[in-house]
Write an enzyme that holds these catalytic residues in place. Structure first.
Site, PDB file in Angstrom:
ATOM      1  N   GLU A  51      -7.168 129.264  51.528  1.00  0.00           N
ATOM      2  CA  GLU A  51      -6.069 129.541  52.043  1.00  0.00           C
ATOM      3  C   GLU A  51      -6.090 128.653  53.478  1.00  0.00           C
ATOM      4  OE1 GLU A  51      -4.438 133.406  53.460  1.00  0.00           O
ATOM      5  OE2 GLU A  51      -6.073 134.054  52.626  1.00  0.00           O
TER       6      GLU A  51
ATOM      7  N   CYS B 157      -5.484 135.443  49.992  1.00  0.00           N
ATOM      8  CA  CYS B 157      -7.028 135.885  49.885  1.00  0.00           C
ATOM      9  C   CYS B 157      -7.172 136.302  48.348  1.00  0.00           C
ATOM     10  CB  CYS B 157      -7.197 137.105  50.413  1.00  0.00           C
ATOM     11  SG  CYS B 157      -6.705 137.020  52.229  1.00  0.00           S
TER      12      CYS B 157
ATOM     13  N   HIS C   3     -10.870 143.967  48.988  1.00  0.00           N
ATOM     14  CA  HIS C   3     -10.653 142.931  49.704  1.00  0.00           C
ATOM     15  C   HIS C   3     -10.820 143.526  51.009  1.00  0.00           C
ATOM     16  CE1 HIS C   3      -9.086 139.844  52.009  1.00  0.00           C
ATOM     17  NE2 HIS C   3      -8.119 140.363  52.520  1.00  0.00           N
TER      18      HIS C   3
END
Ligand code: CAA
Length: 388
Positions: free
Chosen positions: A79, A111, A233
């Site tokens: 990203e 993400c 994450h």
């Protein structure tokens, strides 16, 4: 036949900024960062590093082992895109000397996109088990100075070789997803730093975890207690602790606080000192688990929660393969992290403000990176990458 991660390697810049120094400058208690968000240091990319050079550095050890002709597809998740049109992976393809018959594509969904790449890679290998797919996730996390996000910056890239009968982790085919159109974190094309509604983003993260988990339960029939460790994450490591407590509570897990912490603790070592690396962060967490968990993980099933703001989330699982320890890059990773250089506040600001040349003139960049590839110049709007 199983499909999954055959080899994994990561890279981060040789420079970091300690959050104790940031706390001193801000007149904040450093424990807010070290304990409150669970972050100690953040990687800072050198002027001649970007997602391409970091990606090539992460993937080089894999390609040195299998040879450049072994890879049939390179999927590049980021990203921190450097071009609206050309895939960053095409530069990496050249730097690594991959075969011209290897396809390359760039993927984006905050993400989460590395997980989309991983799942698509598994599907490609299932269709033709003779294929190997190189999945690379590479990002530089940047927020505005003097915002709550500043302490959660970082940079890193991870490269994974996806193959049939993998030597590290066999990925289970069942997944649980949650997608919802929300504005928790985003970066319009005209900005170099992300915009974020910080507290809201943490709430949406937890909501997505619940929804993706419920979907995974239905799809897989698996229970919470069938999973030994959990990779989340990692925008900051405290987020994983909150998430895992949330998931354990949702499942009425009969575990005490210490046992809940033990299921994620080995995944956090590297991210705590690298910072957020967006698409790469969960997979650097997987590296940390495989390389730092004292227990032999062979045969154990791991849960993965991948979250990309905006938002798309996925819960999936995978089993660690016997003999995995012989296929890791532990020493190289530890040496890389130990040999990094600490930046003072002024040096940090200098890197933060390093110009992003847009005028089409010729700009040579200083040789600062200690990596094997560098961005040597930006000239006539073209980025020039070279091996070091
Ligand atoms: N000692 C110990 N702990 C302390 C402390 C001290 N002296 N001072 C504060 N703390 C604790 C607080 O109690 C708080 O803990 P809890 O969350 O358990 O209540 C924690 O430190 C953080 O303090 P604040 O809530 O005051 O922090 P903040 O508001 O300044 O910033 C943040 C927190 C909003 C998450 C900010 O870091 C941010 O905006 N980060 C970027 C966005 C982000 O990462 N979101 C995560 C979900 S989105 C995602 O995952 C995608 C992505 O990669 C970005």
């Amino acid at each position: 036949m199983s499909v999954g991660i055959d080899e994994i390697s990561f890279y981060t810049s040789s420079y970091y900024f300690d959050l104790r120094t940031l706390a001193e400058v801000q007149n904040t208690d450093p424990e807010k960062y070290y304990v409150g968000i669970g972050q100690e240091k953040m990687g800072m990319a050198a002027p001649d590093e970007d997602v391409v050079t970091m990606a090539a550095n992460a993937a080089l050890p894999l390609i040195e082992r299998v040879g450049p002709d072994a890879v049939s597809t390179l999927m590049f998740a980021t990203e921190t895109g450097i071009d609206q049109s050309k895939a960053a992976g095409v530069y990496v393809h050249r730097l690594l000397g991959l075969n011209p018959n290897c396809r390359v594509v760039e993927m984006k969904q905050a993400c989460y996109s590395a997980t989309a790449a991983l799942q698509m890679a598994c599907a490609l290998v299932a269709r033709d088990p003779s294929r190997k797919v190189l999945v690379i996730a590479s990002d530089i996390a940047r927020y505005d100075l003097d915002t709550p996000g500043e302490a959660t910056q970082g940079c890193g890239a991870v490269a994974m070789l996806i193959s049939a009968n993998p030597r590290l982790v066999e990925i289970d085919p069942e997944v649980g997803n949650h997608t919802e159109d929300v504005m928790d974190f985003w970066r319009p094309n005209y900005r170099t730093t992300a915009l974020v509604d910080g507290k809201y983003s943490t709430k949406i993260y937890l909501k997505s975890l619940k929804r993706a988990w419920e979907n995974f339960r239905v799809a897989s029939g698996r229970r919470f207690d069938e999973l030994s460790y959990f990779c989340y994450h990692l925008p900051f490591t405290r987020m994983a602790q909150k998430a895992h407590q949330h998931l354990a509570k949702l499942n009425k897990a009969s575990l005490n606080a210490e046992q809940i912490e033990d299921q994620i603790a080995p995944t956090l070592n590297y991210n705590r000192i690298i910072g957020n690396s967006y698409t790469a962060s969960m997979y650097i967490g997987l590296c940390s688990l495989l390389e730092n968990c004292r227990e032999d993980l062979a045969g154990q099933r791991i849960g993965f929660f991948s979250y990309g703001s905006g938002c798309v989330a996925e819960f999936y699982s995978g089993s660690v393969v016997a003999g995995y320890r012989d296929c890791l890059h532990v020493q190289r990773h530890r040496d890389m992290l130990e040999q990094r250089e600490s930046l003072g506040y002024e040096e940090y600001l200098k890197l933060y403000h390093y110009p992003d040349f847009r005028d089409g003139e010729e700009h040579e960049l200083p040789h600062v990176t200690r990596g094997r590839f560098r961005l040597a110049a930006i000239s006539h709007h073209k980025r020039e990458y070279v091996p070091c």
